[in-house]
Motif scaffolding. Structure first.
Motif, PDB file in Angstrom:
ATOM      1  N   PRO A  33       4.393  -9.695   8.709  1.00  0.00           N
ATOM      2  CA  PRO A  33       3.636  -9.676   7.446  1.00  0.00           C
ATOM      3  C   PRO A  33       3.758  -8.314   6.762  1.00  0.00           C
ATOM      4  CG  PRO A  33       2.136  -9.491   9.306  1.00  0.00           C
ATOM      5  CD  PRO A  33       3.523  -9.695   9.878  1.00  0.00           C
ATOM      6  N   ALA A  34       3.664  -8.317   5.451  1.00  0.00           N
ATOM      7  CA  ALA A  34       3.675  -7.060   4.696  1.00  0.00           C
ATOM      8  C   ALA A  34       2.478  -6.218   5.137  1.00  0.00           C
ATOM      9  CB  ALA A  34       3.617  -7.341   3.207  1.00  0.00           C
ATOM     10  N   PRO A  35       2.677  -4.921   5.367  1.00  0.00           N
ATOM     11  CA  PRO A  35       1.608  -4.078   5.905  1.00  0.00           C
ATOM     12  C   PRO A  35       0.503  -3.710   4.919  1.00  0.00           C
ATOM     13  CG  PRO A  35       3.543  -2.751   5.479  1.00  0.00           C
ATOM     14  CD  PRO A  35       3.927  -4.179   5.218  1.00  0.00           C
ATOM     15  N   ASP A  36       0.778  -3.827   3.624  1.00  0.00           N
ATOM     16  CA  ASP A  36      -0.230  -3.497   2.617  1.00  0.00           C
ATOM     17  C   ASP A  36       0.062  -4.278   1.344  1.00  0.00           C
ATOM     18  OD1 ASP A  36       1.736  -2.019   1.097  1.00  0.00           O
ATOM     19  OD2 ASP A  36       1.350  -0.271   2.358  1.00  0.00           O
ATOM     20  N   ALA A  37      -0.851  -4.197   0.398  1.00  0.00           N
ATOM     21  CA  ALA A  37      -0.724  -4.975  -0.835  1.00  0.00           C
ATOM     22  C   ALA A  37       0.494  -4.554  -1.660  1.00  0.00           C
ATOM     23  CB  ALA A  37      -2.000  -4.854  -1.663  1.00  0.00           C
ATOM     24  N   GLU A  38       0.811  -3.276  -1.682  1.00  0.00           N
ATOM     25  CA  GLU A  38       1.987  -2.855  -2.449  1.00  0.00           C
ATOM     26  C   GLU A  38       3.258  -3.438  -1.858  1.00  0.00           C
ATOM     27  OE1 GLU A  38       4.630   0.961  -3.900  1.00  0.00           O
ATOM     28  OE2 GLU A  38       2.602   1.352  -3.183  1.00  0.00           O
ATOM     29  N   GLN A  84       0.437   1.801  -9.946  1.00  0.00           N
ATOM     30  CA  GLN A  84      -0.772   2.195  -9.223  1.00  0.00           C
ATOM     31  C   GLN A  84      -1.039   1.209  -8.089  1.00  0.00           C
ATOM     32  OE1 GLN A  84      -4.455   2.072 -11.549  1.00  0.00           O
ATOM     33  NE2 GLN A  84      -4.759   4.200 -10.970  1.00  0.00           N
ATOM     34  N   HIS A  85      -1.552   1.734  -6.983  1.00  0.00           N
ATOM     35  CA  HIS A  85      -1.969   0.916  -5.833  1.00  0.00           C
ATOM     36  C   HIS A  85      -3.342   1.430  -5.417  1.00  0.00           C
ATOM     37  CE1 HIS A  85      -1.357  -0.094  -1.285  1.00  0.00           C
ATOM     38  NE2 HIS A  85      -2.109  -0.990  -1.877  1.00  0.00           N
ATOM     39  N   GLN A  86      -4.357   0.585  -5.586  1.00  0.00           N
ATOM     40  CA  GLN A  86      -5.731   0.977  -5.252  1.00  0.00           C
ATOM     41  C   GLN A  86      -6.262   0.087  -4.143  1.00  0.00           C
ATOM     42  OE1 GLN A  86      -7.728   0.438  -9.020  1.00  0.00           O
ATOM     43  NE2 GLN A  86      -7.413   2.582  -9.564  1.00  0.00           N
ATOM     44  N   VAL A  87      -7.015   0.694  -3.213  1.00  0.00           N
ATOM     45  CA  VAL A  87      -7.615  -0.036  -2.107  1.00  0.00           C
ATOM     46  C   VAL A  87      -9.113   0.273  -2.105  1.00  0.00           C
ATOM     47  CG1 VAL A  87      -7.518  -0.462   0.378  1.00  0.00           C
ATOM     48  CG2 VAL A  87      -5.453   0.237  -0.839  1.00  0.00           C
ATOM     49  N   HIS A  92      -9.534  -5.612   0.308  1.00  0.00           N
ATOM     50  CA  HIS A  92      -9.162  -5.869  -1.087  1.00  0.00           C
ATOM     51  C   HIS A  92      -8.270  -4.737  -1.604  1.00  0.00           C
ATOM     52  CE1 HIS A  92     -12.815  -8.261  -0.574  1.00  0.00           C
ATOM     53  NE2 HIS A  92     -12.225  -9.096  -1.409  1.00  0.00           N
ATOM     54  N   ALA A  93      -7.338  -5.101  -2.479  1.00  0.00           N
ATOM     55  CA  ALA A  93      -6.468  -4.099  -3.091  1.00  0.00           C
ATOM     56  C   ALA A  93      -6.008  -4.601  -4.452  1.00  0.00           C
ATOM     57  CB  ALA A  93      -5.259  -3.819  -2.195  1.00  0.00           C
ATOM     58  N   GLU A  94      -5.588  -3.661  -5.286  1.00  0.00           N
ATOM     59  CA  GLU A  94      -5.013  -3.963  -6.593  1.00  0.00           C
ATOM     60  C   GLU A  94      -3.729  -3.173  -6.756  1.00  0.00           C
ATOM     61  OE1 GLU A  94      -7.817  -3.153  -9.696  1.00  0.00           O
ATOM     62  OE2 GLU A  94      -9.066  -4.884  -9.172  1.00  0.00           O
ATOM     63  N   VAL A  95      -2.748  -3.805  -7.371  1.00  0.00           N
ATOM     64  CA  VAL A  95      -1.481  -3.144  -7.661  1.00  0.00           C
ATOM     65  C   VAL A  95      -1.161  -3.379  -9.127  1.00  0.00           C
ATOM     66  CG1 VAL A  95       0.980  -3.003  -7.134  1.00  0.00           C
ATOM     67  CG2 VAL A  95      -0.646  -3.495  -5.293  1.00  0.00           C
ATOM     68  N   GLU A  96      -0.949  -2.296  -9.851  1.00  0.00           N
ATOM     69  CA  GLU A  96      -0.524  -2.391 -11.243  1.00  0.00           C
ATOM     70  C   GLU A  96       0.970  -2.125 -11.296  1.00  0.00           C
ATOM     71  OE1 GLU A  96      -1.200  -0.297 -15.609  1.00  0.00           O
ATOM     72  OE2 GLU A  96      -2.556   0.200 -13.961  1.00  0.00           O
ATOM     73  N   PHE A  97       1.682  -2.994 -12.001  1.00  0.00           N
ATOM     74  CA  PHE A  97       3.133  -2.875 -12.044  1.00  0.00           C
ATOM     75  C   PHE A  97       3.683  -3.358 -13.379  1.00  0.00           C
ATOM     76  CE2 PHE A  97       2.363  -7.184 -10.686  1.00  0.00           C
ATOM     77  CZ  PHE A  97       3.319  -7.925 -11.356  1.00  0.00           C
ATOM     78  N   PHE A 117      -5.275  -8.545  -4.533  1.00  0.00           N
ATOM     79  CA  PHE A 117      -4.855  -9.000  -3.219  1.00  0.00           C
ATOM     80  C   PHE A 117      -6.040  -8.979  -2.262  1.00  0.00           C
ATOM     81  CE2 PHE A 117      -1.271  -7.233  -5.396  1.00  0.00           C
ATOM     82  CZ  PHE A 117      -0.216  -8.069  -5.080  1.00  0.00           C
ATOM     83  N   VAL A 118      -5.966  -9.848  -1.252  1.00  0.00           N
ATOM     84  CA  VAL A 118      -7.007  -9.901  -0.234  1.00  0.00           C
ATOM     85  C   VAL A 118      -6.338  -9.939   1.147  1.00  0.00           C
ATOM     86  CG1 VAL A 118      -7.207 -12.435  -0.296  1.00  0.00           C
ATOM     87  CG2 VAL A 118      -9.144 -11.052   0.458  1.00  0.00           C
ATOM     88  N   LEU A 119      -6.973  -9.298   2.105  1.00  0.00           N
ATOM     89  CA  LEU A 119      -6.493  -9.284   3.488  1.00  0.00           C
ATOM     90  C   LEU A 119      -7.311 -10.287   4.286  1.00  0.00           C
ATOM     91  CD1 LEU A 119      -4.692  -7.884   5.666  1.00  0.00           C
ATOM     92  CD2 LEU A 119      -6.611  -6.312   6.030  1.00  0.00           C
ATOM     93  N   GLU A 120      -6.625 -11.264   4.879  1.00  0.00           N
ATOM     94  CA  GLU A 120      -7.284 -12.269   5.714  1.00  0.00           C
ATOM     95  C   GLU A 120      -6.467 -12.482   6.976  1.00  0.00           C
ATOM     96  OE1 GLU A 120      -7.822 -15.876   3.485  1.00  0.00           O
ATOM     97  OE2 GLU A 120      -9.435 -15.009   2.269  1.00  0.00           O
TER      98      GLU A 120
END
Length: 132
Positions: A33-38, A84-87, A92-97, A117-120
């Motif tokens: 799995p991807a390690p983070d939202a970015e 931007q990548h905010q946690v 929860h996280a947000e990525v602006e692209f 994004f959400v981590l589950e």
């Protein structure tokens, strides 16, 4: 060794190979799995480039997952820039692209989005996004 479409580079500024970057997530979703939202957002961009609907559906949160994913014929993805990548918390996280694409016979367009994004259960999922 093809460069990853997401544009990620190593410490020396050299593009990372797809297999060492997004490919390990897209091609091996069940094991890696991807390690983070970015990283998830970047790998989803690569999945759009390679038209990998299976990966896009698997990484879309079940509350918003579409029943079908189709791709516009002839679309060429031109690049991705993560702004931007905010946690805000641990799940929860947000990525602006900004992603750029061009369709056949049409000018290039920019998709500017702030994605949520959400981590589950140890995996990040794309929930939704706001066009900016």
């Amino acid at each position: 060794m093809a460069a990853c479409p997401c544009g990620r580079a190593d410490a020396r500024g050299r593009p990372l190979a797809y297999a060492a970057c997004c490919g390990r997530f897209v091609d091996h979703f069940a094991q890696t799995p991807a390690p983070d939202a970015e990283a998830l957002m970047r790998s989803r961009y690569s999945a759009f480039v390679f038209e990998r609907a299976d990966y896009l559906r698997a990484t879309w949160h079940t509350s918003r997952r579409p029943s079908d994913i189709t791709f516009d014929p002839g679309v060429k993805w031109l690049g991705l820039e993560v702004l931007q990548h905010q946690v805000p918390d641990t799940t929860h996280a947000e990525v602006e692209f900004v992603a750029r694409q061009k369709g056949p016979g049409s000018p290039a367009v920019r998709l500017h989005e702030r994605s949520r994004f959400v981590l589950e259960a140890g995996r990040w999922y794309y929930v939704d996004g706001d066009q900016l």
